[in-house]
Design a protein around this motif. Sequence first.
Motif, mmCIF file in Angstrom:
data_model
loop_
_atom_site.group_PDB
_atom_site.id
_atom_site.type_symbol
_atom_site.label_atom_id
_atom_site.label_comp_id
_atom_site.label_asym_id
_atom_site.label_seq_id
_atom_site.Cartn_x
_atom_site.Cartn_y
_atom_site.Cartn_z
ATOM 1 N N LYS A 124 0.844 -1.207 0.000
ATOM 2 C CA LYS A 124 0.000 0.000 0.000
ATOM 3 C C LYS A 124 0.867 1.241 0.000
ATOM 4 N N PHE A 125 1.943 1.179 0.758
ATOM 5 C CA PHE A 125 2.836 2.336 0.843
ATOM 6 C C PHE A 125 3.386 2.703 -0.543
ATOM 7 N N VAL A 126 3.803 1.690 -1.286
ATOM 8 C CA VAL A 126 4.363 1.958 -2.620
ATOM 9 C C VAL A 126 3.263 2.428 -3.580
ATOM 10 N N ALA A 127 2.083 1.839 -3.450
ATOM 11 C CA ALA A 127 0.989 2.209 -4.360
ATOM 12 C C ALA A 127 0.484 3.629 -4.095
ATOM 13 N N ASP A 128 0.622 4.098 -2.852
ATOM 14 C CA ASP A 128 0.017 5.376 -2.479
ATOM 15 C C ASP A 128 0.966 6.570 -2.512
ATOM 16 N N ASN A 129 2.256 6.326 -2.683
ATOM 17 C CA ASN A 129 3.205 7.443 -2.617
ATOM 18 C C ASN A 129 3.892 7.706 -3.947
ATOM 19 N N ASP A 130 4.171 8.996 -4.184
ATOM 20 C CA ASP A 130 4.908 9.335 -5.402
ATOM 21 C C ASP A 130 6.331 8.803 -5.315
ATOM 22 N N PHE A 131 6.838 8.315 -6.427
ATOM 23 C CA PHE A 131 8.234 7.889 -6.454
ATOM 24 C C PHE A 131 9.106 9.146 -6.506
ATOM 25 N N VAL A 132 10.284 9.065 -5.895
ATOM 26 C CA VAL A 132 11.232 10.181 -5.957
ATOM 27 C C VAL A 132 11.955 10.121 -7.301
ATOM 28 N N ARG A 133 12.142 11.262 -7.947
ATOM 29 C CA ARG A 133 12.881 11.257 -9.218
ATOM 30 C C ARG A 133 14.118 12.132 -9.063
ATOM 31 N N LEU A 134 15.269 11.603 -9.373
ATOM 32 C CA LEU A 134 16.473 12.435 -9.333
ATOM 33 C C LEU A 134 17.530 11.925 -10.294
ATOM 34 N N THR A 135 18.522 12.760 -10.533
ATOM 35 C CA THR A 135 19.536 12.367 -11.507
ATOM 36 C C THR A 135 20.590 11.484 -10.841
ATOM 37 N N TYR A 136 21.262 10.750 -11.676
ATOM 38 C CA TYR A 136 22.384 9.920 -11.239
ATOM 39 C C TYR A 136 23.406 10.764 -10.496
ATOM 40 N N THR A 137 23.700 11.945 -11.051
ATOM 41 C CA THR A 137 24.723 12.800 -10.446
ATOM 42 C C THR A 137 24.321 13.226 -9.027
ATOM 43 N N GLU A 138 23.034 13.547 -8.853
ATOM 44 C CA GLU A 138 22.555 13.874 -7.502
ATOM 45 C C GLU A 138 22.687 12.662 -6.576
ATOM 46 N N ALA A 139 22.378 11.501 -7.119
ATOM 47 C CA ALA A 139 22.445 10.281 -6.305
ATOM 48 C C ALA A 139 23.875 10.011 -5.853
ATOM 49 N N ILE A 140 24.825 10.231 -6.752
ATOM 50 C CA ILE A 140 26.231 9.996 -6.400
ATOM 51 C C ILE A 140 26.626 10.898 -5.241
ATOM 52 N N SER A 141 26.162 12.142 -5.291
ATOM 53 C CA SER A 141 26.560 13.042 -4.217
ATOM 54 C C SER A 141 25.902 12.633 -2.883
ATOM 55 N N ILE A 142 24.649 12.196 -2.933
ATOM 56 C CA ILE A 142 24.006 11.694 -1.703
ATOM 57 C C ILE A 142 24.780 10.499 -1.154
ATOM 58 N N LEU A 143 25.169 9.613 -2.064
ATOM 59 C CA LEU A 143 25.864 8.401 -1.626
ATOM 60 C C LEU A 143 27.234 8.726 -1.043
ATOM 61 N N GLN A 144 27.931 9.652 -1.687
ATOM 62 C CA GLN A 144 29.268 9.989 -1.183
ATOM 63 C C GLN A 144 29.212 10.637 0.190
ATOM 64 N N ASN A 145 28.124 11.377 0.445
ATOM 65 C CA ASN A 145 27.980 12.016 1.752
ATOM 66 C C ASN A 145 27.297 11.133 2.788
ATOM 67 N N SER A 146 26.976 9.897 2.391
ATOM 68 C CA SER A 146 26.212 9.049 3.305
ATOM 69 C C SER A 146 27.104 8.468 4.394
ATOM 70 N N LYS A 147 26.457 8.064 5.486
ATOM 71 C CA LYS A 147 27.204 7.436 6.597
ATOM 72 C C LYS A 147 27.980 6.204 6.151
ATOM 73 N N PRO A 148 27.313 5.243 5.475
ATOM 74 C CA PRO A 148 28.073 4.050 5.087
ATOM 75 C C PRO A 148 29.290 4.365 4.213
ATOM 76 N N ALA A 149 29.183 5.387 3.354
ATOM 77 C CA ALA A 149 30.349 5.733 2.522
ATOM 78 C C ALA A 149 31.448 6.288 3.409
ATOM 79 N N GLN A 150 31.069 7.150 4.345
ATOM 80 C CA GLN A 150 32.095 7.780 5.178
ATOM 81 C C GLN A 150 32.735 6.808 6.149
#
Length: 478
Positions: free
Chosen positions: A308-334
């Motif tokens: 239900k959660f997946v059916a009822d919520n908008d998916f997030v849309r973002l670019t690969y480049t934005e994703a890379i920056s989120i990942l690089q700043n993430s706890k597991p990366a650090q």
Amino acid sequence: MKRQEIKEILQSEAIGDTVKVNGWVRTKRESKNVNFINLNDGTVLDNLQIVADVNIFGNEILRKVNTGAALSVVGELVESQGQQNVELIAKEIEVIGEADPDKYPLQPKRHSLEFLREIAHLRYRTNTFSAIARVRHSMIFAVHKFFTEKGFFNIHTPIITSSDAEGAGEMFQVSTLDMENPPRKEDGSIDYSEDFFGKKTNLTVSGQLEGELAALALSKIYTFGPTFRAENSNTSRHLAEFWMIEPEMAFCDLNDNMDLAEEFLKYLINYALENCQTDLKFLSQRQQQEEKNKPQDQRSMELIEKLKFVADNDFVRLTYTEAISILQNSKPAQKGKFKYPVEGFGTDLQSEHERYLVEKHFKKPVILIDYPANIKAFYMKVNEDDKTVAAMDVLFPQIGEIIGGSQREERYDVLVEKMEAMDIPLEEMNWYLDTRRYGSVPHSGFGLGFERLITFVTGMTNIRDVIPFPRSPKNCEF
Ligand code: 4AD
Ligand code: MG
């Protein structure tokens, strides 16, 4: 007398009726005067309880009524205090097929999924695998329903082909040449002109390229067929033989493509929620049972709630480049917790990265777009930055990539240049290039991995449990 199916009987609850049922014995419980037999015919998850009077049937018949045996029973439906509202008081029992209780591999107890994989030819006879089979069927039907309602045409694309659509070289070769002693050319290489098709052929890795041909005439098409990939990935997300649904739309850009992908996934999930309630409830309990020894924070969201959660919520849309920056700043990366480090632009995302974005960062399905050109297939449209392509991957919790797609490169010159750079034989792809020579238009499409969808909808953790007879490296039983 005509047989009635258990699904129908449990729905009608026609007390007092005399009915005939056929099915397989799941369990038998003996008491002094009666035997309680749980009969299942696969039409529905639930069993029908048969009450057999020992004095009427005697040991001659009842000793053959064992787990796994096939029975035909005529009896009267009465009200029941048991799990169902009705049960059947047996008047006649015929043992259609016996099952030796000492040899039948499925005992009336909980078996591990690993064990059931070894006896995949019998696992349909368990609650879990019959539930998955019914959900899988509903999803096949919903796929065709969705596209039919939208005016798409279903196209059968070839299974044997001479092209490698994804250019990843992960193909199973198809040949009738004598492998021990193939015909050779003067330079020693194998002479495929003597092979069945007069050239080297393989099983398809995608119906997309042929799908594009149809879309550039019919406007909106989809394929739904088997796909074969000889990638040596022994994971819980990869199969060597899987089913893929590939819509392809003319006059359609990446945004339209994302809209369709999101609408499609939500439609399928809603269809399951509406039409597979009994099976989903069971699968949910199964999952909770399985996870009950896990620490709280590692348990999955309850299955139906998750859907239900997946059916009822908008998916997030973002670019690969934005994703890379989120990942690089993430706890597991650090903290150096990713198995594959995120180096920067150009890093191919692994399932651990995809799942981090979906499960930890956004806590929602994510559509990533605009990937670096060199980690994606040749047919994707080059963006204005000349570095990225109009690709999209839909990422789901627990699954990672569930859909991969793109806008296609419709410009002849750009495409040819790209193919040359990627060593794609132009001559052999002349038919594909013709669509760009004559009446080329912007077009887009995507591929949904059907088993990844079923894994998600059923809450199973291993893709080998959602296809009846899984094929994976070193495994081609049945
Ligand atoms: O991302 P992929 O490779 O895309 C294509 O094949 C495109 N031709 C699709 C298109 O644009 N028409 O594969 C599409 C999907 C993946 O997102 C994944 O869900 C599934 O197919 N998939 C697999 N599923 C199971 N086992 C495998 N080995 C899979 N490889 C891909
Ligand atoms: Mg992909």
